[in-house]
Scaffold this motif. Structure first.
Motif, PDB file in Angstrom:
ATOM      1  N   GLU A 381     -18.383  75.311   6.780  1.00  0.00           N
ATOM      2  CA  GLU A 381     -19.259  76.082   7.653  1.00  0.00           C
ATOM      3  C   GLU A 381     -20.430  75.238   8.138  1.00  0.00           C
ATOM      4  N   ASP A 382     -21.093  74.550   7.198  1.00  0.00           N
ATOM      5  CA  ASP A 382     -22.262  73.749   7.553  1.00  0.00           C
ATOM      6  C   ASP A 382     -21.901  72.641   8.530  1.00  0.00           C
ATOM      7  N   GLU A 383     -20.814  71.947   8.222  1.00  0.00           N
ATOM      8  CA  GLU A 383     -20.395  70.836   9.077  1.00  0.00           C
ATOM      9  C   GLU A 383     -20.112  71.313  10.494  1.00  0.00           C
ATOM     10  N   ILE A 384     -19.399  72.423  10.589  1.00  0.00           N
ATOM     11  CA  ILE A 384     -19.046  72.914  11.915  1.00  0.00           C
ATOM     12  C   ILE A 384     -20.296  73.325  12.672  1.00  0.00           C
ATOM     13  N   LYS A 385     -21.224  73.972  11.955  1.00  0.00           N
ATOM     14  CA  LYS A 385     -22.467  74.399  12.577  1.00  0.00           C
ATOM     15  C   LYS A 385     -23.228  73.197  13.134  1.00  0.00           C
ATOM     16  N   ASN A 386     -23.236  72.081  12.362  1.00  0.00           N
ATOM     17  CA  ASN A 386     -24.004  70.909  12.774  1.00  0.00           C
ATOM     18  C   ASN A 386     -23.172  69.841  13.478  1.00  0.00           C
ATOM     19  N   SER A 387     -21.924  70.167  13.776  1.00  0.00           N
ATOM     20  CA  SER A 387     -20.993  69.172  14.333  1.00  0.00           C
ATOM     21  C   SER A 387     -20.986  67.880  13.523  1.00  0.00           C
ATOM     22  N   THR A 388     -20.826  68.001  12.267  1.00  0.00           N
ATOM     23  CA  THR A 388     -20.725  66.815  11.422  1.00  0.00           C
ATOM     24  C   THR A 388     -19.430  66.899  10.604  1.00  0.00           C
ATOM     25  N   ILE A 389     -19.145  65.817   9.903  1.00  0.00           N
ATOM     26  CA  ILE A 389     -18.015  65.789   8.974  1.00  0.00           C
ATOM     27  C   ILE A 389     -18.517  65.164   7.688  1.00  0.00           C
ATOM     28  N   SER A 390     -18.206  65.778   6.574  1.00  0.00           N
ATOM     29  CA  SER A 390     -18.540  65.137   5.304  1.00  0.00           C
ATOM     30  C   SER A 390     -17.348  64.305   4.870  1.00  0.00           C
ATOM     31  N   VAL A 391     -17.582  63.015   4.745  1.00  0.00           N
ATOM     32  CA  VAL A 391     -16.505  62.115   4.365  1.00  0.00           C
ATOM     33  C   VAL A 391     -16.687  61.727   2.911  1.00  0.00           C
ATOM     34  N   LYS A 392     -15.711  62.063   2.105  1.00  0.00           N
ATOM     35  CA  LYS A 392     -15.826  61.791   0.677  1.00  0.00           C
ATOM     36  C   LYS A 392     -14.797  60.769   0.237  1.00  0.00           C
ATOM     37  N   ASN A 393     -15.268  59.707  -0.378  1.00  0.00           N
ATOM     38  CA  ASN A 393     -14.389  58.715  -0.983  1.00  0.00           C
ATOM     39  C   ASN A 393     -13.906  59.283  -2.310  1.00  0.00           C
ATOM     40  N   LEU A 394     -12.619  59.519  -2.411  1.00  0.00           N
ATOM     41  CA  LEU A 394     -12.106  60.234  -3.578  1.00  0.00           C
ATOM     42  C   LEU A 394     -11.954  59.351  -4.806  1.00  0.00           C
ATOM     43  N   LYS A 395     -12.111  58.054  -4.607  1.00  0.00           N
ATOM     44  CA  LYS A 395     -12.084  57.171  -5.780  1.00  0.00           C
ATOM     45  C   LYS A 395     -13.460  57.068  -6.401  1.00  0.00           C
ATOM     46  N   THR A 396     -14.454  56.877  -5.521  1.00  0.00           N
ATOM     47  CA  THR A 396     -15.817  56.656  -6.036  1.00  0.00           C
ATOM     48  C   THR A 396     -16.647  57.935  -6.064  1.00  0.00           C
ATOM     49  N   SER A 397     -16.125  59.007  -5.486  1.00  0.00           N
ATOM     50  CA  SER A 397     -16.838  60.280  -5.391  1.00  0.00           C
ATOM     51  C   SER A 397     -18.053  60.226  -4.470  1.00  0.00           C
ATOM     52  N   GLU A 398     -18.194  59.119  -3.784  1.00  0.00           N
ATOM     53  CA  GLU A 398     -19.306  58.966  -2.862  1.00  0.00           C
ATOM     54  C   GLU A 398     -19.062  59.826  -1.617  1.00  0.00           C
ATOM     55  N   GLN A 399     -20.081  60.569  -1.221  1.00  0.00           N
ATOM     56  CA  GLN A 399     -19.892  61.468  -0.071  1.00  0.00           C
ATOM     57  C   GLN A 399     -21.040  61.316   0.924  1.00  0.00           C
ATOM     58  N   LYS A 400     -20.641  61.252   2.201  1.00  0.00           N
ATOM     59  CA  LYS A 400     -21.666  61.121   3.236  1.00  0.00           C
ATOM     60  C   LYS A 400     -21.452  62.174   4.305  1.00  0.00           C
ATOM     61  N   ASN A 401     -22.548  62.725   4.764  1.00  0.00           N
ATOM     62  CA  ASN A 401     -22.445  63.657   5.878  1.00  0.00           C
ATOM     63  C   ASN A 401     -22.696  62.881   7.165  1.00  0.00           C
ATOM     64  N   LEU A 402     -21.651  62.785   7.998  1.00  0.00           N
ATOM     65  CA  LEU A 402     -21.744  61.939   9.186  1.00  0.00           C
ATOM     66  C   LEU A 402     -21.566  62.764  10.457  1.00  0.00           C
ATOM     67  N   SER A 403     -22.175  62.286  11.510  1.00  0.00           N
ATOM     68  CA  SER A 403     -21.878  62.881  12.811  1.00  0.00           C
ATOM     69  C   SER A 403     -20.446  62.507  13.168  1.00  0.00           C
ATOM     70  N   LYS A 404     -19.868  63.240  14.098  1.00  0.00           N
ATOM     71  CA  LYS A 404     -18.480  62.947  14.471  1.00  0.00           C
ATOM     72  C   LYS A 404     -18.318  61.481  14.889  1.00  0.00           C
ATOM     73  N   ASP A 405     -19.242  60.998  15.698  1.00  0.00           N
ATOM     74  CA  ASP A 405     -19.167  59.617  16.167  1.00  0.00           C
ATOM     75  C   ASP A 405     -19.189  58.641  15.006  1.00  0.00           C
ATOM     76  N   GLU A 406     -20.141  58.868  14.105  1.00  0.00           N
ATOM     77  CA  GLU A 406     -20.229  57.978  12.943  1.00  0.00           C
ATOM     78  C   GLU A 406     -18.951  58.042  12.121  1.00  0.00           C
ATOM     79  N   ALA A 407     -18.446  59.262  11.987  1.00  0.00           N
ATOM     80  CA  ALA A 407     -17.224  59.433  11.193  1.00  0.00           C
ATOM     81  C   ALA A 407     -16.068  58.667  11.817  1.00  0.00           C
ATOM     82  N   PHE A 408     -15.962  58.725  13.152  1.00  0.00           N
ATOM     83  CA  PHE A 408     -14.860  58.028  13.799  1.00  0.00           C
ATOM     84  C   PHE A 408     -15.045  56.515  13.758  1.00  0.00           C
TER      85      PHE A 408
END
Length: 417
Positions: A381-408
RNA sequence: GUGGCUGUGGUGAAGCGGUUAACACGUGCGACUGUGACUCGCAUAUGCGAGGGUUCGAUACCCUCCAGCCACCCCA
């Protein structure tokens, strides 16, 4: 389970779990053969029975007892037991002798032999093979053996045994056969029934026999004298010597095996096998040789040729199992429309990704993600509201909330790894 | 075609005359309503390759068949 229809004896399903092994064999084949100037050819899986009877030879076991033959509209057809005959037929039929020489071809595909299955032997099995037409010089023999060795090397198989021999031409072969018949005649009564039959038809095959009595006969001094003495003529000897010279220059280690005669009738001069001692009883990975009269025998122009075939199942059993890779990404979202759109965008960027189609709970989706992918792309819900994507590295558990551009942008860097 | 060995779930397997057919992995669901891998619960074989026989009773013993694996012949 007992009344379901099963795969037929000697046939196997190649399941997703093993498929990367096979794709690896095929990909490496394409790469190695292409860079050596070989083009792929695909010929039918069945041919006129006569092709194999005339091509492979009707004294061979393959033709005598191992063919899958069936009748259709009064034609006798046979599932190909090997592919040299088929390739030669295609070469002749398509007038390929008019092409610039040499014509270099390779193939892969299923072959069929009606036999009792065992380790390394099936009724439907697969071969990769290479054939080269038009060159009588021993450079061609060297080139074709080099191709086999290069391919095996590319697969990581470096320490296999290469065995070579020369059968001579048909003239020297007749001399050798006569000499063998002469020296074996006194033993004819005590030889095994198979060899008694071979004595007339093709005494060379006796050299291959594994039956105790026959082995002992072969060890006798007078017989050894015949085997050891080279019956091949000057030209054939020269051809063979040159081949050895080339192999030495290429640093390809080989053993001369005077008992190597091969089970197919069409060979002359050079024959070779590549063997492994990690395969149990069926230890030949590759077999091949020169067949200068086959094209003519099947009705084509007189064209010299050399080739080989390898058993893909046997190759696979020598290779380490390839662990299947995870997908790059898994989209975690309870918003199906957005998930679907993101999946499509990611795939178009060239990364592999998947998503949950049943709208499972968030936790379950993440669990799936961690099993199947390296990264989770979270679209809540939050991501869609802010047009972002949370990208989570499933090995390191590191998670970043990125804009679509940054994510791509991040996706593009992923592709390289 | 001939010989040897084996046949229990999705998988690896225990049981060897009377069991609720163990245990483990996998899978599904839940504890945990947006954060997985750890943990914990629950569910996962009306059946032990098929048919017949012995027995009060057969997954287990006997016979036949079938399948798989391995070996011979030969090859990839």
């Amino acid at each position: 389970m007992s009344n379901i229809i099963k795969a037929q004896k000697g046939t196997k399903d190649i399941l997703p779990n093993d498929i990367e092994q096979w794709q690896n064999l095929e990909l490496k084949a394409l790469e190695i053969f292409t860079r050596a100037g070989f083009s792929e050819i695909r010929t039918p899986i069945f041919e006129a029975t006569e092709l194999f009877a005339r091509g492979v030879g009707d004294t061979t076991d393959i033709v005598n007892k191992e063919m899958y033959t069936f009748e259709k509209s009064e034609r006798s057809l046979t599932l190909r037991p090997e592919n040299t005959a088929g390739v030669v037929r295609a070469y002749i039929e398509n007038g390929m002798h008019r092409l610039a020489s040499p014509v270099k071809l390779w193939y892969k595909g299923p072959m069929f032999r009606y036999e009792r299955p065992q380790a390394g032997r099936q009724r439907q099995f697969h071969q990769v093979g290479a054939e080269m037409f038009g060159i009588k010089e021993p450079t061609a023999d060297a080139e074709i053996i080099l191709l086999a060795v290069d391919y095996l090397k590319a697969l990581g198989l470096n320490d296999l045994d290469v065995e070579i021999n020369s059968l001579g031409c048909s003239d020297c072969r007749e001399g050798f056969k006569t000499a063998l018949r002469v020296v074996l005649k006194p033993e004819l009564d005590i030889m095994c029934p198979d060899c008694q039959a071979r004595y007339e038809k093709n005494p060379l095959r006796i050299l291959d026999c594994k039956v105790e009595v026959c082995r002992r006969i072969l060890e006798k001094q007078e017989v050894q004298n015949v085997i050891v003495s080279d019956y091949i003529c000057g030209d054939c000897q020269k051809h063979f010597d040159e081949l050895k010279k080339y192999l030495d220059a290429l640093n390809i280690k080989y053993k001369r095996n005077k008992l190597l005669v091969r089970g197919l009738d069409y060979y002359n001069r050079t024959v070779f096998e590549i063997k492994s001692n990690n395969l149990g009883s069926q230890n030949a990975v590759c077999g091949g040789g020169r067949y200068d009269s086959l094209v003519k025998n099947l009705g084509g122009e007189d064209t010299p040729a050399v080739g080989w075939a390898m058993g893909m199942e046997r190759l696979n059993s020598l290779l380490e199992k390839i662990e299947s890779k995870k997908m790059n990404a898994y989209v975690v979202s309870n918003f199906s429309v957005e998930a679907l759109k993101l999946v499509e965008e990611l795939r178009n960027l060239g990364i592999s990704c998947d998503f949950d189609m049943t709208n499972k709970k968030f936790g379950k989706q993440l669990e799936k993600a961690s099993k199947n992918a390296d990264f989770a792309f979270i679209l809540g819900e939050d991501e869609i509201k802010n047009s972002t994507i949370s990208v989570k590295n499933l090995k390191t558990s590191e998670q970043k909330n990125l804009s679509k551009d940054e994510a791509f942008k991040f996706v593009k860097s992923m592709k390289k790894t």
